[in-house]
Design a protein around this motif. Structure first.
Motif, short mmCIF file in Angstrom:
data_model
loop_
_atom_site.label_atom_id
_atom_site.label_comp_id
_atom_site.label_asym_id
_atom_site.label_seq_id
_atom_site.Cartn_x
_atom_site.Cartn_y
_atom_site.Cartn_z
N ALA A 24 0.84 -1.20 0.00
CA ALA A 24 0.00 0.00 0.00
C ALA A 24 0.87 1.25 0.00
N VAL A 25 1.99 1.20 0.71
CA VAL A 25 2.94 2.32 0.68
C VAL A 25 3.48 2.49 -0.73
N GLU A 26 3.85 1.39 -1.37
CA GLU A 26 4.41 1.44 -2.72
C GLU A 26 3.39 1.94 -3.73
N ARG A 27 2.10 1.67 -3.50
CA ARG A 27 1.04 2.16 -4.39
C ARG A 27 0.68 3.62 -4.11
N GLY A 28 1.20 4.18 -3.04
CA GLY A 28 0.89 5.55 -2.69
C GLY A 28 -0.35 5.69 -1.83
N GLU A 29 -0.89 4.56 -1.31
CA GLU A 29 -2.07 4.61 -0.46
C GLU A 29 -1.74 5.11 0.95
N LEU A 30 -0.50 4.91 1.37
CA LEU A 30 -0.08 5.28 2.72
C LEU A 30 1.18 6.14 2.67
N PRO A 31 1.41 6.94 3.71
CA PRO A 31 2.65 7.73 3.77
C PRO A 31 3.87 6.83 3.67
N ALA A 32 4.93 7.37 3.08
CA ALA A 32 6.13 6.58 2.83
C ALA A 32 6.78 6.07 4.11
N ASP A 33 6.64 6.82 5.21
CA ASP A 33 7.30 6.42 6.45
C ASP A 33 6.36 5.68 7.41
N THR A 34 5.37 5.00 6.86
CA THR A 34 4.43 4.22 7.68
C THR A 34 5.12 3.01 8.29
N ASP A 35 4.86 2.78 9.58
CA ASP A 35 5.32 1.55 10.23
C ASP A 35 4.33 0.46 9.83
N THR A 36 4.70 -0.33 8.84
CA THR A 36 3.76 -1.27 8.24
C THR A 36 3.38 -2.41 9.18
N ARG A 37 4.27 -2.78 10.09
CA ARG A 37 3.93 -3.84 11.04
C ARG A 37 2.87 -3.34 12.03
N GLU A 38 2.96 -2.07 12.40
CA GLU A 38 1.96 -1.53 13.32
C GLU A 38 0.57 -1.49 12.69
N VAL A 39 0.51 -1.29 11.40
CA VAL A 39 -0.78 -1.31 10.70
C VAL A 39 -1.45 -2.68 10.88
N ILE A 40 -0.68 -3.74 10.72
CA ILE A 40 -1.23 -5.09 10.84
C ILE A 40 -1.64 -5.37 12.28
N ARG A 41 -0.83 -4.95 13.23
CA ARG A 41 -1.19 -5.15 14.63
C ARG A 41 -2.49 -4.43 14.98
#
Length: 206
Positions: free
Chosen positions: A146-163
């Protein structure tokens, strides 16, 4: 991971040892769901699994070791992540999978027992942490894509999203006892997706 004589992860899969491990872990899960860690007895597990006590004691040795192997097996058997092409679609699939698991009478009771045991047993806590680390790692690419598609900010903590997706579902399991249905799962996914888009999980906050 299937040898009766040496530790997990060191023997080739298949054959009698795999069948013994499967039967023992199934029996251990049943016993844990019924009685919790305090009531997990290796001799009882051997009886339930219809295998020799010597085999169980030699292979696992302690209830905590057996629980650790059970959690490792559960992580191995969990369904792989779904790729829908959108962040919300992926998170919804994750939330529905978690909700179905926790809503299952046996699985829900099993997770309650393991979480309770982890609060007072360091080895169980470590095994539980490994289980969730594996599951978060399995689903983290959903947020990274989602970060790579531009859906989320580039510096998103992607593991925290899943948690953030599963956290409200576990809260409901452990505190309210309210139903864990698809509507509840979808709400958790939508909340996590909205928070992620708003930058709640950015590593460099403004």
């Amino acid at each position: 991971m299937t040898s009766e004589d040496i530790g997990p992860g060191t023997a080739r899969p298949g054959g009698r040892t795999a069948r013994v491990r499967s039967a023992v872990l199934r029996a251990a899960g049943d016993a844990l769901a019924e009685h919790g860690l305090a009531g997990l007895d290796l001799a009882d597990v051997a009886r339930r699994a219809e295998v020799g006590k010597t085999t169980v004691y030699r292979r696992w040795g302690t209830p905590a070791t057996l629980v650790a192997d059970l959690l490792a097996d559960m992580a191995e058997q969990s369904l792989p992540r779904t790729e829908s092409g959108t962040l919300l679609g992926d998170l919804r699939a994750n939330a529905r999978l978690v909700a179905r698991t926790l809503a299952d009478p046996r699985q829900g009771a099993l997770f309650k027992a393991v979480i309770a045991a982890a609060t007072c047993d360091t080895r169980t806590a470590a095994a539980l942490h490994r289980f969730y680390d594996i599951r978060v790692s399995e689903w983290e690419p959903c947020a990274r894509q989602a970060v790579e598609r531009g859906e989320l900010p580039a510096d998103t903590d992607t593991r925290e999203v899943i948690r953030a997706v599963s956290a409200p579902l576990y809260y409901r399991l452990l505190t309210t006892g309210e139903p864990l249905d698809e509507a509840t799962a979808d709400r958790a996914a939508e909340a996590a997706a909205a928070a992620a888009r708003a930058g709640a999980f950015r590593t460099a906050r403004p």
